[in-house]
Design an enzyme around this catalytic site. Structure first.
Site, PDB file in Angstrom:
ATOM      1  N   ARG A 174      37.033  34.285  49.825  1.00  0.00           N
ATOM      2  CA  ARG A 174      37.059  35.564  49.483  1.00  0.00           C
ATOM      3  C   ARG A 174      35.389  35.874  49.055  1.00  0.00           C
ATOM      4  NH1 ARG A 174      40.865  38.805  50.423  1.00  0.00           N
ATOM      5  NH2 ARG A 174      40.283  40.492  48.909  1.00  0.00           N
ATOM      6  N   CYS A 218      37.266  30.293  32.584  1.00  0.00           N
ATOM      7  CA  CYS A 218      36.741  28.616  32.592  1.00  0.00           C
ATOM      8  C   CYS A 218      35.724  28.240  33.730  1.00  0.00           C
ATOM      9  CB  CYS A 218      38.332  28.050  33.354  1.00  0.00           C
ATOM     10  SG  CYS A 218      39.567  27.839  31.869  1.00  0.00           S
TER      11      CYS A 218
END
Ligand SMILES: NC(=O)C1=CN([C@@H]2O[C@H](COP(=O)(O)OP(=O)(O)OC[C@H]3O[C@@H](n4cnc5c(N)ncnc54)[C@H](O)[C@@H]3O)[C@@H](O)[C@H]2O)C=CC1
Ligand SMILES: O=C(O)[C@H]1O[C@H](OP(=O)(O)OP(=O)(O)OC[C@H]2O[C@@H](n3ccc(=O)[nH]c3=O)[C@H](O)[C@@H]2O)[C@H](O)[C@@H](O)[C@@H]1O
Length: 429
Positions: A259, A268
């Site tokens: 996407r 993270c």
């Protein structure tokens, strides 16, 4: 098995509740007294689907929490699930890991039988053996290999689907120095390993540490590549989603993580890619592709705002920002691309009115001067333009009736009735 888990944040709480669910006796050791009290009261300190039920089922029996490290002595295995944040220069900051290892080592000094310490936090190669192990050895007085063993077991769960990801992973990685240690981990994880679909990787500690970084670096770079291709598609007047859907049909590429739009954020990817870049440089290697991964990612919010500025003079304009969380399904706003969009908009003199279904209160302290709405339509009311920063499902099929000017720039490819808008621009389509 008797297990202690040091650190009860996203990972530690999820792992504790899931291991209790698998039949183990688990104790969380956590410095935050509120978290300890919440778990002992049978409630979840974080929102993750399936977590509250598991904590409610096992709290007080197979799941307990404490602030006292001495509890590790009643257990056979300790998982370190402590934060490994980014230092100001981008490198890995091990201060919390070192403090946790010190407390753990001191507590283990009084233990008679063997103990396994498993690093689950994301750490660079060498950390378990060259940083954590020597601290444990010094504080406990027990040489590694003579009563205390160390291992590394990286975690791949995603926020929002943490419980399911832990219990039904694609892979489990054990980094150990001996087969005896690996056998303990195999027993601990046995119900997960027995299910179809879980691959077990057994390797050395250093490889296990690097597998985690390589995994995150690969995914972040995939999204950056998809975004670069998306930017090229946009320049050609082509739809990146159609292009990449076709590309993803190639088995070697896969249709997942394709996407394009505003890019990756969260607690993270940014810190892990930066730690790996800094670590690689320290080892004398210039990580050019990882540098570009970050550069492309950092460019996307600016591109979105520039696209909006093509249609709306931003100085003094009222601009709705839809979505603040770094991805849908969480209230986490750490390194959310939405915040970069807000910064770029306010730098250009726009008045921002923001909406998110769950993350507003996390943004408000750092952004006290922007306006907040209690619904998407509320944010759109009287707006001169709007941007989509997070693809919350509730943004599909929005009504734009209340907007002063019906201009929408979409950074996440939501479902929009384009005919209801004066201008609809996708960031990469
Ligand atoms: N959040 C995620 O989705 C994932 C995180 N990871 C890695 O797992 C590690 C932990 O991450 P999170 O759970 O997100 O962190 P977190 O910040 O949510 O939780 C860490 C917890 O440790 C506690 N703590 C701090 N110092 C302590 C100490 N000395 N003794 C005991 N408890 C202490 C904190 O109060 C906090 O509750 C990091 O290395 C992260 O990169 C890995 C995979 C997924
Ligand atoms: O190390 C970690 O903590 C975790 O980091 C990520 O998990 P998470 O940060 O929860 O979120 P993801 O679902 O991976 O999304 C990360 C970011 O990439 C963006 N993204 C993702 C996929 C995509 O196709 N496009 C895209 O822009 C998301 O919007 C989001 O901002 C990894 O997916 C986990 O495997 C890993 O354990």
């Amino acid at each position: 098995m008797h297990v202690s888990i040091v650190g009860s944040g996203y990972v530690g709480t999820t792992v504790a509740a899931c291991l209790a669910d698998l039949g183990h006796d688990v104790i969380n050791i956590e410095v935050d007294e509120d978290i300890v009290a919440t778990i002992n009261a049978g409630e979840a300190p974080i929102h993750e689907s399936g977590l509250a039920e598991r904590i409610a089922d096992h709290a007080g029996t197979r799941l307990r929490a404490t602030t006292n490290y001495d509890a590790v002595r009643e257990t056979d295995v300790t998982f370190l699930c402590l934060p490994t944040p980014q230092a100001d220069d981008g490198s890995l900051d091990l201060a919390i890991m070192e403090a946790g290892a010190e407390s753990l080592g001191r507590a283990l000094a009084g233990k008679d039988d063997d103990h396994l310490v498993v690093v689950k936090s994301t750490v660079l190669p060498g950390t378990t053996e060259d940083v954590v192990a020597p601290i444990l050895e010094a504080e406990s007085g027990t040489p590694i290999g003579e009563g205390i063993e160390v291992a590394m077991n990286p975690e791949f769960l995603r926020m929002g689907t943490a419980v399911q990801d832990f219990l039904e992973p694609d892979k489990v990685v054990f980094g150990t120095a001996s087969d005896e240690t690996a056998a303990i981990l195999r027993e601990l994880y046995s119900p997960i390993l027995e299910r179809d679909g879980t691959d077990l990787v057994e390797t050395d500690i250093r490889e296990a540490e690097l597998i985690k970084y390589a995994n995150n670096a690969f995914l972040a770079s995939k999204v950056s590549l998809v975004n670069e291709l998306g930017n090229v598609a946009k320049a050609y007047g082509a739809d990146a989603y159609e292009v990449l859907e076709a590309v993803g049909l190639d088995d070697r590429i896969s249709e997942r993580f394709m996407r394009s739009g505003l890019g990756w954020g969260g607690s993270c990817f940014p810190k892990d890619v930066n730690a790996l870049r800094a670590g690689a440089r320290e080892q004398g290697y210039e990580p050019e592709l990882l540098d570009a991964t970050v550069a492309v990612n950092d460019g996307q919010p600016r591109r979105l705002v520039a696209l909006l500025a093509d249609h709306v003079p931003l100085e003094g304009a009222r601009i709705a920002v839809l979505g603040l969380a770094f991805k849908p399904g969480t209230d986490d706003i750490r390194k959310s691309r939405a915040l970069d969009v807000i910064d770029a908009l306010t730098a250009r003199g726009a008045d921002v009115v923001a909406y998110d279904p769950v993350a507003i209160e996390n943004v408000r302290p750092d952004y006290p001067d922007i306006e907040y709405a209690d619904s998407a339509e509320g944010a759109l009311a009287d707006a001169d333009g709007a941007v989509v920063a997070t693809d919350w499902p509730e943004f599909d099929d929005l009504s734009f009736d209340g907007m002063a000017r019906k201009v929408l720039v979409d950074g996440r490819r939501i479902d929009v009735d384009e005919d209801a808008l004066e201008v609809y621009e996708g960031l990469t389509w």
